[in-house]
Structure formats: C-alpha cells, structure tokens
Design a protein around this motif. Structure first.
Motif, PDB file in Angstrom:
ATOM      1  N   ILE A  31      30.821  84.352  -1.838  1.00  0.00           N
ATOM      2  CA  ILE A  31      29.378  84.188  -1.964  1.00  0.00           C
ATOM      3  C   ILE A  31      29.089  82.941  -2.790  1.00  0.00           C
ATOM      4  O   ILE A  31      29.524  82.842  -3.935  1.00  0.00           O
ATOM      5  N   GLN A  32      28.350  82.023  -2.186  1.00  0.00           N
ATOM      6  CA  GLN A  32      27.943  80.805  -2.878  1.00  0.00           C
ATOM      7  C   GLN A  32      26.425  80.824  -2.988  1.00  0.00           C
ATOM      8  O   GLN A  32      25.735  80.750  -1.968  1.00  0.00           O
ATOM      9  N   VAL A  33      25.927  80.946  -4.206  1.00  0.00           N
ATOM     10  CA  VAL A  33      24.492  81.020  -4.431  1.00  0.00           C
ATOM     11  C   VAL A  33      23.987  79.634  -4.810  1.00  0.00           C
ATOM     12  O   VAL A  33      24.444  79.055  -5.800  1.00  0.00           O
ATOM     13  N   CYS A  34      23.061  79.122  -4.024  1.00  0.00           N
ATOM     14  CA  CYS A  34      22.455  77.830  -4.327  1.00  0.00           C
ATOM     15  C   CYS A  34      21.655  77.972  -5.621  1.00  0.00           C
ATOM     16  O   CYS A  34      20.909  78.933  -5.793  1.00  0.00           O
ATOM     17  N   HIS A  35      21.833  77.036  -6.524  1.00  0.00           N
ATOM     18  CA  HIS A  35      21.129  77.131  -7.800  1.00  0.00           C
ATOM     19  C   HIS A  35      20.367  75.856  -8.126  1.00  0.00           C
ATOM     20  O   HIS A  35      19.934  75.659  -9.265  1.00  0.00           O
ATOM     21  N   THR A  36      20.196  74.985  -7.146  1.00  0.00           N
ATOM     22  CA  THR A  36      19.458  73.765  -7.445  1.00  0.00           C
ATOM     23  C   THR A  36      17.952  74.025  -7.393  1.00  0.00           C
ATOM     24  O   THR A  36      17.526  75.163  -7.265  1.00  0.00           O
TER      25      THR A  36
END
Length: 160
Positions: free
Chosen positions: A80-85
């Motif tokens: 799981i890669q959560v975008c945090h930008t």
C-alpha cells in the motif's frame, strides 16, 4: 548459483531491450520486470540487472536508490502506497495512513504485517490529485478514500 530471470521474464527483458537504442536505456523497464519477478530489488537483483544490461552494478544502484518506485526490501502481498503530497495531504492522507496502520497491523515504513499481507509506505504524488485522498495497492489505484472504503478493501484482502 547466480540469480536469473525466469524464461517468461527473460522474454520480457529481451523485448524491452529491443525497444531501446542501447541496453542502458532499458534499465527502468528491466528493473520493473525484475521487481515483478523477485518482489523487490535486492543486491542480487541489482547484480542480475547489471549483468543483463552490461553495466556496472553501481550504475544500477544509483537508479534504484533514486526512484521510490523500486522496493529495496520485501513488501507485503498488498503493498500500500499512500500519496501524501499536497492534494492528498490536505484531504486526509495522514488519517488514511493512521487508519491503515490500525487495520493492517503494521506501521508505515516499518516492514510487513505479521501475516505477510500488508506493507504501507508514503508515496510522492501518484497523479490523482482530483480524487484525493488516494492510494496505490500493487498496480491498482483506490481513490476518494473513506474509512468505510478502507474497511471494505482491507477486509476483502484479509479474507483472501
């Protein structure tokens, strides 16, 4: 015995190399193929890619360590890669990460859950700002995340 591509992946590597003017130019697709086969890019995988592309290993290491899309350690079945930008950040990415940590039983950036199913990392912009917050799980995007949507997804993955 040195690590090798499977016969199927070797065909993909040969095809990728044939599409570029020289072997070095095919490094990114060859690394993707390697990651699909081995799950992550270990030192042995970097040596295989270097040998395949006839490059020094440190050249491959430079590329692998520059790009965040290459996993440098083992990942869960559901990575799981959560975008945090910016767009995801102002729409609750931190809350998404916290909730995923609770649901999946693993801290962000700290390896794999005990059942081997989950790993969570923060990702730079995944290019889906209009549907923030969002995450990429393996090759699929999940957008407009809510606790209910996360519950549905994680419960499904836990039962598989």
């Amino acid at each position: 015995m040195a690590l090798e591509f499977s016969p199927e992946k070797k065909k993909e590597v040969d095809w990728a190399i044939s599409r570029y003017p020289n072997k070095q130019a095919a490094m990114l697709p060859v690394l993707h193929i390697a990651q699909y086969q081995f799950g992550y890019i270990s030192n042995e995988v970097m040596e295989l890619v270097a040998r395949t592309l006839e490059l020094p290993v440190n050249r491959v290491q430079d590329v692998v360590t520059f790009y965040t899309m290459y996993n440098k350690q083992p990942v869960g079945k559901y990575h799981i890669q959560v975008c945090h930008t910016l767009a995801c950040g102002i729409n609750g990415a931190a809350q998404v990460v916290n909730y995923l940590e609770e649901k999946c039983g693993v801290k962000c950036g700290e390896g794999i859950s005990k059942d081997g199913k989950f790993s969570i990392v923060k990702a730079e912009c995944l290019g889906s700002c209009g549907t923030a917050p969002m995450m990429q799980v393996n090759d699929d995007y999940y957008e407009g995340l809510t606790k209910a949507k996360i519950d549905e997804l994680v419960n499904k993955w836990k039962s598989e």
